[in-house]
Design an enzyme around this catalytic site. Sequence first.
Site, PDB file in Angstrom:
ATOM      1  N   ARG A 221     -10.723  15.806  37.518  1.00  0.00           N
ATOM      2  CA  ARG A 221      -9.718  15.427  36.534  1.00  0.00           C
ATOM      3  C   ARG A 221      -9.605  16.514  35.455  1.00  0.00           C
ATOM      4  O   ARG A 221     -10.465  17.365  35.330  1.00  0.00           O
ATOM      5  CB  ARG A 221     -10.094  14.086  35.883  1.00  0.00           C
ATOM      6  CG  ARG A 221      -9.922  12.902  36.799  1.00  0.00           C
ATOM      7  CD  ARG A 221     -10.445  11.623  36.178  1.00  0.00           C
ATOM      8  NE  ARG A 221     -11.893  11.633  36.063  1.00  0.00           N
ATOM      9  CZ  ARG A 221     -12.603  10.651  35.491  1.00  0.00           C
ATOM     10  NH1 ARG A 221     -11.980   9.609  34.979  1.00  0.00           N
ATOM     11  NH2 ARG A 221     -13.905  10.730  35.436  1.00  0.00           N
TER      12      ARG A 221
ATOM     13  N   LYS B  95     -15.277  14.458  31.029  1.00  0.00           N
ATOM     14  CA  LYS B  95     -16.671  14.000  31.082  1.00  0.00           C
ATOM     15  C   LYS B  95     -17.470  14.561  29.912  1.00  0.00           C
ATOM     16  O   LYS B  95     -17.061  15.502  29.247  1.00  0.00           O
ATOM     17  CB  LYS B  95     -17.326  14.446  32.401  1.00  0.00           C
ATOM     18  CG  LYS B  95     -16.707  13.832  33.631  1.00  0.00           C
ATOM     19  CD  LYS B  95     -16.695  12.327  33.607  1.00  0.00           C
ATOM     20  CE  LYS B  95     -18.044  11.714  33.928  1.00  0.00           C
ATOM     21  NZ  LYS B  95     -17.959  10.219  33.990  1.00  0.00           N
TER      22      LYS B  95
ATOM     23  N   TYR C 113     -15.014  11.351  27.233  1.00  0.00           N
ATOM     24  CA  TYR C 113     -15.981  10.284  27.529  1.00  0.00           C
ATOM     25  C   TYR C 113     -17.363  10.854  27.250  1.00  0.00           C
ATOM     26  O   TYR C 113     -17.718  11.923  27.775  1.00  0.00           O
ATOM     27  CB  TYR C 113     -15.946   9.905  29.019  1.00  0.00           C
ATOM     28  CG  TYR C 113     -14.775   9.071  29.457  1.00  0.00           C
ATOM     29  CD1 TYR C 113     -14.524   7.821  28.900  1.00  0.00           C
ATOM     30  CD2 TYR C 113     -13.927   9.516  30.472  1.00  0.00           C
ATOM     31  CE1 TYR C 113     -13.443   7.049  29.329  1.00  0.00           C
ATOM     32  CE2 TYR C 113     -12.850   8.751  30.905  1.00  0.00           C
ATOM     33  CZ  TYR C 113     -12.616   7.525  30.321  1.00  0.00           C
ATOM     34  OH  TYR C 113     -11.555   6.762  30.740  1.00  0.00           O
TER      35      TYR C 113
ATOM     36  N   GLU D  54     -14.691   6.059  25.220  1.00  0.00           N
ATOM     37  CA  GLU D  54     -15.128   4.710  25.618  1.00  0.00           C
ATOM     38  C   GLU D  54     -15.299   3.734  24.455  1.00  0.00           C
ATOM     39  O   GLU D  54     -15.399   2.535  24.680  1.00  0.00           O
ATOM     40  CB  GLU D  54     -16.422   4.768  26.447  1.00  0.00           C
ATOM     41  CG  GLU D  54     -17.680   5.177  25.686  1.00  0.00           C
ATOM     42  CD  GLU D  54     -17.872   6.699  25.602  1.00  0.00           C
ATOM     43  OE1 GLU D  54     -16.968   7.436  25.998  1.00  0.00           O
ATOM     44  OE2 GLU D  54     -18.937   7.125  25.120  1.00  0.00           O
TER      45      GLU D  54
ATOM     46  N   ASP E  75     -14.365 -16.248  38.350  1.00  0.00           N
ATOM     47  CA  ASP E  75     -14.716 -15.779  37.004  1.00  0.00           C
ATOM     48  C   ASP E  75     -15.415 -16.930  36.298  1.00  0.00           C
ATOM     49  O   ASP E  75     -15.226 -18.107  36.651  1.00  0.00           O
ATOM     50  CB  ASP E  75     -13.449 -15.342  36.235  1.00  0.00           C
ATOM     51  CG  ASP E  75     -13.781 -14.382  35.096  1.00  0.00           C
ATOM     52  OD1 ASP E  75     -13.479 -13.179  35.218  1.00  0.00           O
ATOM     53  OD2 ASP E  75     -14.362 -14.837  34.080  1.00  0.00           O
TER      54      ASP E  75
ATOM     55  N   SER F  86     -16.929 -19.276  38.724  1.00  0.00           N
ATOM     56  CA  SER F  86     -18.049 -18.494  39.254  1.00  0.00           C
ATOM     57  C   SER F  86     -19.363 -19.229  39.003  1.00  0.00           C
ATOM     58  O   SER F  86     -19.788 -19.381  37.859  1.00  0.00           O
ATOM     59  CB  SER F  86     -18.081 -17.121  38.570  1.00  0.00           C
ATOM     60  OG  SER F  86     -19.248 -16.434  38.925  1.00  0.00           O
TER      61      SER F  86
ATOM     62  N   VAL G 188     -17.746  -7.825  37.877  1.00  0.00           N
ATOM     63  CA  VAL G 188     -18.069  -8.578  36.655  1.00  0.00           C
ATOM     64  C   VAL G 188     -18.510  -7.608  35.570  1.00  0.00           C
ATOM     65  O   VAL G 188     -18.991  -6.517  35.847  1.00  0.00           O
ATOM     66  CB  VAL G 188     -19.182  -9.636  36.871  1.00  0.00           C
ATOM     67  CG1 VAL G 188     -18.836 -10.578  37.994  1.00  0.00           C
ATOM     68  CG2 VAL G 188     -20.523  -8.976  37.103  1.00  0.00           C
TER      69      VAL G 188
ATOM     70  N   VAL H 129     -17.982  -2.571  42.459  1.00  0.00           N
ATOM     71  CA  VAL H 129     -17.428  -1.657  41.450  1.00  0.00           C
ATOM     72  C   VAL H 129     -18.305  -1.676  40.194  1.00  0.00           C
ATOM     73  O   VAL H 129     -18.431  -0.688  39.479  1.00  0.00           O
ATOM     74  CB  VAL H 129     -15.970  -2.064  41.107  1.00  0.00           C
ATOM     75  CG1 VAL H 129     -15.331  -1.043  40.172  1.00  0.00           C
ATOM     76  CG2 VAL H 129     -15.130  -2.210  42.363  1.00  0.00           C
TER      77      VAL H 129
ATOM     78  N   ASP I 201     -21.902   0.610  38.131  1.00  0.00           N
ATOM     79  CA  ASP I 201     -22.245   1.445  36.965  1.00  0.00           C
ATOM     80  C   ASP I 201     -22.965   0.648  35.883  1.00  0.00           C
ATOM     81  O   ASP I 201     -23.548   1.217  34.965  1.00  0.00           O
ATOM     82  CB  ASP I 201     -20.993   2.140  36.400  1.00  0.00           C
ATOM     83  CG  ASP I 201     -19.932   1.161  35.936  1.00  0.00           C
ATOM     84  OD1 ASP I 201     -19.954  -0.007  36.375  1.00  0.00           O
ATOM     85  OD2 ASP I 201     -19.075   1.559  35.136  1.00  0.00           O
TER      86      ASP I 201
HETATM   87  N1  LIG Z   1     -17.486   2.156  39.895  1.00  0.00           N
HETATM   88  C1  LIG Z   1     -16.492   2.664  39.189  1.00  0.00           C
HETATM   89  O1  LIG Z   1     -15.988   3.739  39.481  1.00  0.00           O
HETATM   90  C2  LIG Z   1     -15.923   1.903  38.037  1.00  0.00           C
HETATM   91  C3  LIG Z   1     -14.696   2.258  37.474  1.00  0.00           C
HETATM   92  C4  LIG Z   1     -14.172   1.477  36.440  1.00  0.00           C
HETATM   93  C5  LIG Z   1     -14.893   0.371  35.979  1.00  0.00           C
HETATM   94  N2  LIG Z   1     -16.103   0.078  36.533  1.00  0.00           N
HETATM   95  C6  LIG Z   1     -16.894  -1.089  36.116  1.00  0.00           C
HETATM   96  O2  LIG Z   1     -16.334  -2.291  36.633  1.00  0.00           O
HETATM   97  C7  LIG Z   1     -16.850  -3.378  35.862  1.00  0.00           C
HETATM   98  C8  LIG Z   1     -15.725  -4.341  35.488  1.00  0.00           C
HETATM   99  O3  LIG Z   1     -14.882  -3.689  34.548  1.00  0.00           O
HETATM  100  P1  LIG Z   1     -13.605  -4.425  33.927  1.00  0.00           P
HETATM  101  O4  LIG Z   1     -12.852  -3.375  33.183  1.00  0.00           O
HETATM  102  O5  LIG Z   1     -12.891  -5.208  34.949  1.00  0.00           O
HETATM  103  O6  LIG Z   1     -14.278  -5.425  32.902  1.00  0.00           O
HETATM  104  P2  LIG Z   1     -13.569  -6.705  32.226  1.00  0.00           P
HETATM  105  O7  LIG Z   1     -14.332  -6.983  30.978  1.00  0.00           O
HETATM  106  O8  LIG Z   1     -12.103  -6.515  32.142  1.00  0.00           O
HETATM  107  O9  LIG Z   1     -13.833  -7.874  33.290  1.00  0.00           O
HETATM  108  C9  LIG Z   1     -15.085  -8.408  33.550  1.00  0.00           C
HETATM  109  C10 LIG Z   1     -14.886  -9.851  33.971  1.00  0.00           C
HETATM  110  O10 LIG Z   1     -16.169 -10.334  34.417  1.00  0.00           O
HETATM  111  C11 LIG Z   1     -16.192 -11.721  34.088  1.00  0.00           C
HETATM  112  N3  LIG Z   1     -17.542 -12.242  34.196  1.00  0.00           N
HETATM  113  C12 LIG Z   1     -18.588 -12.112  33.322  1.00  0.00           C
HETATM  114  N4  LIG Z   1     -19.662 -12.776  33.821  1.00  0.00           N
HETATM  115  C13 LIG Z   1     -19.282 -13.304  35.020  1.00  0.00           C
HETATM  116  C14 LIG Z   1     -19.934 -14.103  36.012  1.00  0.00           C
HETATM  117  N5  LIG Z   1     -21.195 -14.487  35.861  1.00  0.00           N
HETATM  118  N6  LIG Z   1     -19.216 -14.453  37.111  1.00  0.00           N
HETATM  119  C15 LIG Z   1     -17.948 -14.072  37.273  1.00  0.00           C
HETATM  120  N7  LIG Z   1     -17.273 -13.342  36.356  1.00  0.00           N
HETATM  121  C16 LIG Z   1     -17.942 -12.967  35.254  1.00  0.00           C
HETATM  122  C17 LIG Z   1     -15.605 -11.749  32.675  1.00  0.00           C
HETATM  123  O11 LIG Z   1     -15.193 -13.062  32.310  1.00  0.00           O
HETATM  124  C18 LIG Z   1     -14.435 -10.774  32.828  1.00  0.00           C
HETATM  125  O12 LIG Z   1     -13.240 -11.446  33.196  1.00  0.00           O
HETATM  126  C19 LIG Z   1     -17.575  -2.734  34.690  1.00  0.00           C
HETATM  127  O13 LIG Z   1     -18.955  -2.678  34.942  1.00  0.00           O
HETATM  128  C20 LIG Z   1     -16.990  -1.347  34.652  1.00  0.00           C
HETATM  129  O14 LIG Z   1     -17.848  -0.414  34.006  1.00  0.00           O
HETATM  130  C21 LIG Z   1     -16.621   0.816  37.546  1.00  0.00           C
END
Ligand SMILES: NC(=O)c1ccc[n+]([C@@H]2O[C@H](COP(=O)([O-])OP(=O)(O)OC[C@H]3O[C@@H](n4cnc5c(N)ncnc54)[C@H](O)[C@@H]3O)[C@@H](O)[C@H]2O)c1
Length: 371
Positions: A15, A75, A94, A118, A198, A220, A239, A267, A270
Site C-alpha cells: 500500500r 505501516k 498506523y 488507529e 452477535d 451469540s 468478533v 479475521v 489479530d
Molecule cells: N485479519 C485482518 O486482516 C483484519 C483486518 C481488519 C480487521 N480485523 C479484525 O477483525 C475484528 C473485527 O473488527 P470489526 O471492525 O468488525 O469490529 P467491530 O467492533 O465493528 O465488530 C465486532 C463485533 O463483535 C461483536 N461481539 C463482541 N463479543 C461477541 C461475542 N461474544 N459473540 C459474538 N459477537 C461478539 C460486537 O458486538 C461487534 O458487533 C477485529 O479484531 C479487527 O482488528 C482483522
Amino acid sequence: MLIGVPKEIKSNENRVALLPVGASTLIQNGHKVVVETNAGAGSGFSDNDYKSVGAEIASTPQEIFANSEMVMKVKEPIDHEYEMIREGQIVFTYFHFAASKELTEGMMKNKCVAIAYETVQKADRSLPLLIPMSEVAGRMAPQEGAKYLEKVMGGRGILLGGVPGTGPAEVMVLGGGIVGTNAAKIAAGFGARVMILDSNLYRLRYLDDVMPKNVNTLMSNEYYIRENLHKADLVIGSVLIPGAKAPKLITKDMLKIMKEGSVVVDVSVDQGGCIETCHPTTHEKPTYVVDGVVHYCVANMPGAVPHTSTLALTNATLPYAVEIANKGFEKAIKTNPEIKLGLNVIDGKITYKGVAEAFNFEYHSVDSIIN
Ligand SMILES: NC(=O)c1ccc[n+]([C@@H]2O[C@H](COP(=O)([O-])OP(=O)(O)OC[C@H]3O[C@@H](n4cnc5c(N)ncnc54)[C@H](O)[C@@H]3O)[C@@H](O)[C@H]2O)c1
C-alpha cells in the site's frame, strides 16, 4: 507544508499512504508533495502519475525524511526509519504502539509528533481510519473461504451458492460488526445460506432489518454455536471486544463438530482469534489444517488487495491530512477532537492513555502540552 511519502518497507506491504489524486488535493491547497520513487508501484500508481499532478519524486527515503514537515505512511516505522525521523516532524500512519515497546520508545526518543490512524476517533466512538480495512477484510473473507472450500485447495469441494437442484453452502459469521456485516453481505451475494451471530441484540435487530433474506440473525452463545456448527461449511470469525483479546467462541473440542473439509476464516486473529485453534498466518502460507478443518488466519488480509486497500485507506485519511497540513498540527489538534485523539506521542511524551498504561510510562494529557 512539505509533505513526504516514503515507500513502505515492511515485508509484503504494497500500500501507499497517498494517491496521485491526494497529492493533487494537497498541492491545490498550497502544499508541496514529495514521493519516494516507486512508492505507489505496488498499488498500481507510477512515478509519472504523481509527477503529472505536480508532485516531486525523491530517489531515497533519506530525502523524504530529511526535508518533510509531515511524513505520511501506512505501516509503523521500522528499521532505519527510526533514525531518519526528526524532532518535531509529524508522522501520520498506523502505529499500534501498544503492541511494541521498542516502537514507542523509538518515537519518544526521536521526539516526533506521532499521529496514529488507529486512534483517530469520532464522537460516536467509531474509528474512521480502521473501518476501511475492516470493510476490505470482511468482504475478502467469503472470497477466501470460497477458494479454500474448493477440493484442490483442501476443502470439501463445495460451491458457496450451489446450483439449482443442490443446496447452497452454509456460512456462519461470528460477530456482526464492520467485518461481519461485510462478510455476511458478500456471502449472501454468492448465494450462500448465512447465519450471523452477535452478542448485541440491538446490532442483531439492525442486521435483521438490512440484510437480505438468506441471512438469519442469531444471539451469540455457546448453545446456538454448537447447535449450528455441524451444518457450517464456512465459519468467519469477526468478533471484537475493544482493547481485549477475542473471546474463544469455538474451542478445540467444538471444532470436532465441524465437517471434514470445512473452512474457518478467523479475521479476528489479530486480536488473538475467536477460534481456539487459530494462530496468525501469512499470505505466503495462509492456511493449515486442524482436525480436518482448513484454517485461514492471515493477520493482514487487506495486504492481498493493495490497490483496493490503498484507495479505501486514502479515501479516509486524506481529509485529515489536508486539515493537519492546512492548519498545522497544533491548531488541527486544538480544533478537531478526532485528530486530538490521534496524537499518541509528542516531544518524547505519551499522550494516549492506553499506550502509557501498556508499558507503565507516564501519561501526559494533550492539553498539558498543547495549549
Ligand atoms: N485479519 C485482518 O486482516 C483484519 C483486518 C481488519 C480487521 N480485523 C479484525 O477483525 C475484528 C473485527 O473488527 P470489526 O471492525 O468488525 O469490529 P467491530 O467492533 O465493528 O465488530 C465486532 C463485533 O463483535 C461483536 N461481539 C463482541 N463479543 C461477541 C461475542 N461474544 N459473540 C459474538 N459477537 C461478539 C460486537 O458486538 C461487534 O458487533 C477485529 O479484531 C479487527 O482488528 C482483522
